[in-house]
Design a protein around this motif. Structure first.
Motif, PDB file in Angstrom:
ATOM      1  N   VAL A  12       0.878  -1.176   0.000  1.00 32.78           N
ATOM      2  CA  VAL A  12       0.000   0.000   0.000  1.00 32.78           C
ATOM      3  C   VAL A  12       0.915   1.224   0.000  1.00 32.78           C
ATOM      4  O   VAL A  12       1.451   1.620   1.026  1.00 32.78           O
ATOM      5  CB  VAL A  12      -0.928   0.007   1.235  1.00 32.78           C
ATOM      6  CG1 VAL A  12      -1.859   1.212   1.201  1.00 32.78           C
ATOM      7  CG2 VAL A  12      -1.725  -1.290   1.305  1.00 32.78           C
ATOM      8  N   ALA A  13       1.108   1.799  -1.183  1.00 33.34           N
ATOM      9  CA  ALA A  13       2.063   2.914  -1.303  1.00 33.34           C
ATOM     10  C   ALA A  13       1.410   4.230  -0.912  1.00 33.34           C
ATOM     11  O   ALA A  13       2.042   5.088  -0.300  1.00 33.34           O
ATOM     12  CB  ALA A  13       2.596   2.992  -2.721  1.00 33.34           C
ATOM     13  N   VAL A  14       0.141   4.423  -1.286  1.00 32.52           N
ATOM     14  CA  VAL A  14      -0.573   5.664  -0.958  1.00 32.52           C
ATOM     15  C   VAL A  14      -1.959   5.301  -0.445  1.00 32.52           C
ATOM     16  O   VAL A  14      -2.723   4.624  -1.129  1.00 32.52           O
ATOM     17  CB  VAL A  14      -0.689   6.584  -2.201  1.00 32.52           C
ATOM     18  CG1 VAL A  14      -1.457   7.863  -1.856  1.00 32.52           C
ATOM     19  CG2 VAL A  14       0.687   6.931  -2.758  1.00 32.52           C
ATOM     20  N   LYS A  15      -2.252   5.744   0.781  1.00 37.18           N
ATOM     21  CA  LYS A  15      -3.579   5.507   1.363  1.00 37.18           C
ATOM     22  C   LYS A  15      -4.517   6.612   0.879  1.00 37.18           C
ATOM     23  O   LYS A  15      -4.032   7.675   0.471  1.00 37.18           O
ATOM     24  CB  LYS A  15      -3.464   5.476   2.883  1.00 37.18           C
ATOM     25  CG  LYS A  15      -2.623   4.285   3.347  1.00 37.18           C
ATOM     26  CD  LYS A  15      -2.275   4.331   4.802  1.00 37.18           C
ATOM     27  CE  LYS A  15      -1.204   3.277   5.098  1.00 37.18           C
ATOM     28  NZ  LYS A  15      -0.499   3.523   6.354  1.00 37.18           N
ATOM     29  N   PRO A  16      -5.844   6.404   0.905  1.00 36.95           N
ATOM     30  CA  PRO A  16      -6.752   7.371   0.289  1.00 36.95           C
ATOM     31  C   PRO A  16      -6.399   8.821   0.622  1.00 36.95           C
ATOM     32  O   PRO A  16      -6.354   9.202   1.791  1.00 36.95           O
ATOM     33  CB  PRO A  16      -8.117   6.970   0.861  1.00 36.95           C
ATOM     34  CG  PRO A  16      -7.965   5.504   1.077  1.00 36.95           C
ATOM     35  CD  PRO A  16      -6.548   5.290   1.534  1.00 36.95           C
ATOM     36  N   LEU A  17      -6.129   9.561  -0.433  1.00 41.85           N
ATOM     37  CA  LEU A  17      -5.523  10.891  -0.303  1.00 41.85           C
ATOM     38  C   LEU A  17      -6.454  11.941  -0.893  1.00 41.85           C
ATOM     39  O   LEU A  17      -6.898  11.815  -2.034  1.00 41.85           O
ATOM     40  CB  LEU A  17      -4.201  10.854  -1.090  1.00 41.85           C
ATOM     41  CG  LEU A  17      -3.311  12.066  -1.128  1.00 41.85           C
ATOM     42  CD1 LEU A  17      -2.799  12.389   0.262  1.00 41.85           C
ATOM     43  CD2 LEU A  17      -2.104  11.798  -2.034  1.00 41.85           C
ATOM     44  N   ASP A  18      -6.769  12.963  -0.097  1.00 38.72           N
ATOM     45  CA  ASP A  18      -7.539  14.111  -0.580  1.00 38.72           C
ATOM     46  C   ASP A  18      -6.607  15.305  -0.604  1.00 38.72           C
ATOM     47  O   ASP A  18      -5.996  15.628   0.421  1.00 38.72           O
ATOM     48  CB  ASP A  18      -8.699  14.429   0.378  1.00 38.72           C
ATOM     49  CG  ASP A  18      -9.854  13.486   0.189  1.00 38.72           C
ATOM     50  OD1 ASP A  18     -10.316  13.350  -0.954  1.00 38.72           O
ATOM     51  OD2 ASP A  18     -10.275  12.869   1.178  1.00 38.72           O
ATOM     52  N   LEU A  19      -6.527  15.938  -1.756  1.00 39.10           N
ATOM     53  CA  LEU A  19      -5.546  17.004  -1.895  1.00 39.10           C
ATOM     54  C   LEU A  19      -5.956  17.879  -3.054  1.00 39.10           C
ATOM     55  O   LEU A  19      -6.397  17.385  -4.094  1.00 39.10           O
ATOM     56  CB  LEU A  19      -4.192  16.350  -2.182  1.00 39.10           C
ATOM     57  CG  LEU A  19      -2.988  17.208  -2.456  1.00 39.10           C
ATOM     58  CD1 LEU A  19      -2.564  17.902  -1.176  1.00 39.10           C
ATOM     59  CD2 LEU A  19      -1.842  16.316  -2.925  1.00 39.10           C
ATOM     60  N   SER A  20      -5.809  19.188  -2.861  1.00 31.54           N
ATOM     61  CA  SER A  20      -6.165  20.102  -3.937  1.00 31.54           C
ATOM     62  C   SER A  20      -4.975  21.019  -4.190  1.00 31.54           C
ATOM     63  O   SER A  20      -4.557  21.756  -3.298  1.00 31.54           O
ATOM     64  CB  SER A  20      -7.399  20.863  -3.476  1.00 31.54           C
ATOM     65  OG  SER A  20      -7.757  21.770  -4.422  1.00 31.54           O
ATOM     66  N   ILE A  21      -4.420  20.929  -5.385  1.00 39.05           N
ATOM     67  CA  ILE A  21      -3.272  21.765  -5.753  1.00 39.05           C
ATOM     68  C   ILE A  21      -3.831  22.918  -6.582  1.00 39.05           C
ATOM     69  O   ILE A  21      -4.519  22.693  -7.582  1.00 39.05           O
ATOM     70  CB  ILE A  21      -2.228  20.957  -6.550  1.00 39.05           C
ATOM     71  CG1 ILE A  21      -1.794  19.722  -5.752  1.00 39.05           C
ATOM     72  CG2 ILE A  21      -1.031  21.835  -6.910  1.00 39.05           C
ATOM     73  CD1 ILE A  21      -0.995  18.696  -6.556  1.00 39.05           C
ATOM     74  N   LYS A  22      -3.533  24.135  -6.133  1.00 38.83           N
ATOM     75  CA  LYS A  22      -4.166  25.293  -6.783  1.00 38.83           C
ATOM     76  C   LYS A  22      -3.467  25.643  -8.087  1.00 38.83           C
ATOM     77  O   LYS A  22      -2.263  25.381  -8.241  1.00 38.83           O
ATOM     78  CB  LYS A  22      -4.102  26.498  -5.842  1.00 38.83           C
ATOM     79  CG  LYS A  22      -4.842  26.298  -4.537  1.00 38.83           C
ATOM     80  CD  LYS A  22      -4.558  27.462  -3.595  1.00 38.83           C
ATOM     81  CE  LYS A  22      -4.853  27.093  -2.160  1.00 38.83           C
ATOM     82  NZ  LYS A  22      -4.191  27.945  -1.200  1.00 38.83           N
ATOM     83  N   ASP A  23      -4.215  26.282  -8.969  1.00 39.83           N
ATOM     84  CA  ASP A  23      -3.663  26.768 -10.224  1.00 39.83           C
ATOM     85  C   ASP A  23      -2.473  27.694  -9.929  1.00 39.83           C
ATOM     86  O   ASP A  23      -2.563  28.554  -9.058  1.00 39.83           O
ATOM     87  CB  ASP A  23      -4.767  27.538 -10.964  1.00 39.83           C
ATOM     88  CG  ASP A  23      -4.338  27.961 -12.352  1.00 39.83           C
ATOM     89  OD1 ASP A  23      -3.565  27.218 -12.985  1.00 39.83           O
ATOM     90  OD2 ASP A  23      -4.782  29.028 -12.804  1.00 39.83           O
ATOM     91  N   LYS A  24      -1.369  27.483 -10.614  1.00 38.40           N
ATOM     92  CA  LYS A  24      -0.144  28.308 -10.517  1.00 38.40           C
ATOM     93  C   LYS A  24       0.605  28.147  -9.190  1.00 38.40           C
ATOM     94  O   LYS A  24       1.539  28.877  -8.900  1.00 38.40           O
ATOM     95  CB  LYS A  24      -0.436  29.794 -10.748  1.00 38.40           C
ATOM     96  CG  LYS A  24      -1.063  30.084 -12.098  1.00 38.40           C
ATOM     97  CD  LYS A  24      -1.212  31.571 -12.324  1.00 38.40           C
ATOM     98  CE  LYS A  24      -1.843  31.878 -13.661  1.00 38.40           C
ATOM     99  NZ  LYS A  24      -3.188  31.308 -13.846  1.00 38.40           N
ATOM    100  N   GLU A  25       0.188  27.197  -8.389  1.00 30.71           N
ATOM    101  CA  GLU A  25       0.854  26.989  -7.097  1.00 30.71           C
ATOM    102  C   GLU A  25       2.145  26.198  -7.279  1.00 30.71           C
ATOM    103  O   GLU A  25       2.288  25.417  -8.218  1.00 30.71           O
ATOM    104  CB  GLU A  25      -0.096  26.200  -6.188  1.00 30.71           C
ATOM    105  CG  GLU A  25       0.467  25.950  -4.805  1.00 30.71           C
ATOM    106  CD  GLU A  25      -0.541  25.324  -3.847  1.00 30.71           C
ATOM    107  OE1 GLU A  25      -0.468  25.620  -2.660  1.00 30.71           O
ATOM    108  OE2 GLU A  25      -1.407  24.536  -4.293  1.00 30.71           O
ATOM    109  N   PHE A  26       3.085  26.405  -6.346  1.00 30.80           N
ATOM    110  CA  PHE A  26       4.277  25.559  -6.281  1.00 30.80           C
ATOM    111  C   PHE A  26       4.076  24.662  -5.057  1.00 30.80           C
ATOM    112  O   PHE A  26       4.230  25.099  -3.920  1.00 30.80           O
ATOM    113  CB  PHE A  26       5.533  26.421  -6.113  1.00 30.80           C
ATOM    114  CG  PHE A  26       6.816  25.692  -6.416  1.00 30.80           C
ATOM    115  CD1 PHE A  26       7.113  24.466  -5.855  1.00 30.80           C
ATOM    116  CD2 PHE A  26       7.740  26.244  -7.300  1.00 30.80           C
ATOM    117  CE1 PHE A  26       8.284  23.797  -6.149  1.00 30.80           C
ATOM    118  CE2 PHE A  26       8.928  25.579  -7.605  1.00 30.80           C
ATOM    119  CZ  PHE A  26       9.198  24.366  -7.027  1.00 30.80           C
TER     120      PHE A  26
END
Ligand code: ADP
Length: 382
Positions: free
Chosen positions: A18-32
């Motif tokens: 199990v490499a990644v467990k259920p992941l919630d993530l929001s990467i914004k436009d133009k974000e680093f």
């Protein structure tokens, strides 16, 4: 819009890892955004799922609102830069940078325009006729960036791109990549195991541990308000000293250190999550810069014996022995007169303690900046 959203995205490899467990993530436009964590925590797998190089076991991946789970990498409008540059040795720099455009059947003039534009931004114009073997590591990494740039992707994915460079070059290339991000105004997602790299580059940092997202936050908030003991110890160098102890409720809240009770500051105790009790077991953490040598014995200071001293030139790190843990690190001025074996008086900035639940190792303190109802991924996911 090139925001990237992961909704309950997980990865289980064929061998049942199990490499990644259920992941919630929001990467914004133009974000680093930087993924950071120890080796094997699932950073690269997450990035490779975004790239489409690794199938998603469950959940939904959205780029600019579009569900892309089943789109091949070339149809996702992303470009990936790898650690090992992956340049074609027999091609010139010009051909390397333009290779993907040739495959996509761009006209010669369009190709030439994009290659020269990228080379100009990256300072590679004078090297276009050369072969990769005649370039330095830093220049090769710039070619790899150029190759990604000419595609004008919506999202850049960078997997440990600086790991093969020596320490000095790495610092210089960090600054170049930050500048590039500002210039291109595009979403960057960057993976590193190096917390300093993460702290200096990311608008926000996603700290991963054992397939879990521990915290996603700005560098400042991660450092000042870690949500878990893991984040507290992973972010910061030298690291925060964390030890098992108890808190006590007298007229003020107190904490036991080296058999002595010292007061917790009111700024800190006002942030204590309600429901903490007298004599409760906790993990307490304190950063090296939040303890000072003192001549005053009061209810914020304690005595401890010097165990080792590290002279860094700009600072001195004094490690003292306390009952509760092997060593507590103190940052002092480099000209401090102390010797191993000395008993010294130390004063803690009483509002700078970090307290974690002794079982789940989650913070017992509210962040003063954290609005009550932030989006879910801003909070600890577990
Ligand atoms: P990181 O990038 O944080 O070092 P990875 O995402 O590469 O971590 O790996 C996460 C976990 O998945 C590790 O336990 C690793 O051994 C495992 N893993 C990675 N790739 C594969 C694979 N192709 N097959 C099976 N297990 C893998």
């Amino acid at each position: 819009m090139a925001d990237v959203q992961l909704k309950q995205v997980s990865k289980v490899y064929a061998n049942e890892t199990v490499a990644v467990k259920p992941l919630d993530l929001s990467i914004k436009d133009k974000e680093f955004l930087v993924f950071v964590g120890p080796s094997g925590c699932g950073k690269s797998t997450t990035l490779r799922m975004i790239a489409g190089l690794e199938a998603i076991s469950d959940g939904g991946l959205y780029i600019g609102q579009e569900l892309v789970n089943h789109l091949s990498p070339k149809d996702r409008d992303i470009a990936m830069v790898f650690q090992n540059y992956a340049l074609y040795p027999h091609m010139s720099i010009y051909e390397n940078i333009g290779f993907s455009l040739k495959m996509k059947k761009f006209s010669k003039s369009d190709r030439d325009r994009r290659i020269r534009e990228a080379a100009g931004i990256l300072g590679l114009t004078d090297f276009l006729e050369r072969k990769p073997s005649s370039l330095s590591g830093g220049q090769r990494q710039r070619v790899a960036l150029g190759r990604a740039m000419v595609r004008h992707p919506k999202v850049f994915l960078l997997d440990e791109p600086l790991s093969n460079l020596d320490a000095k070059l790495r610092v210089a290339m960090r600054a170049e990549i930050i500048k590039l991000h500002r210039k291109l105004k595009t979403t960057f997602v960057y993976v590193t195991h190096d917390q300093t790299e993460a702290m200096t580059m990311g608008d926000r940092i996603a700290v991963m541990n054992d397939g879990n997202l521990e915290q996603i936050d700005t560098p400042f908030n991660l450092y000042e308000y870690p949500l878990t003991r893991f984040v507290a110890e992973f972010i910061g160098s030298p690291k925060m000293s964390v030890f098992k102890t108890r808190i006590h409720r007298r007229s003020d809240w107190q904490i036991k250190i080296n058999g002595q009770y010292i007061n917790l500051g009111s700024g800190l105790t006002s942030r204590l999550i309600t429901g903490q009790s007298d004599d409760q077991r906790v993990y307490a953490g304190i950063r090296p810069e939040d303890i000072q040598l003192s001549h005053i014995r009061d209810n914020q200071s304690f005595l401890a014996e010097v165990q080792t001293i590290e002279q860094m030139g700009s600072d001195m790190y004094i490690h003292v022995a306390i009952d509760e843990c092997d060593a507590l690190t103190v940052r002092a001025s480099p000209d401090t007169k102390v010797s191993v074996g000395d008993s010294i008086c130390l004063r803690v900035d009483s509002n700078k303690w970090h307290l974690f639940d002794h079982q789940k190792e989650k913070t017992l303190l509210r962040s003063p900046f954290r609005p009550a109802a932030k989006s879910r991924e801003e909070h600890l996911v577990s």
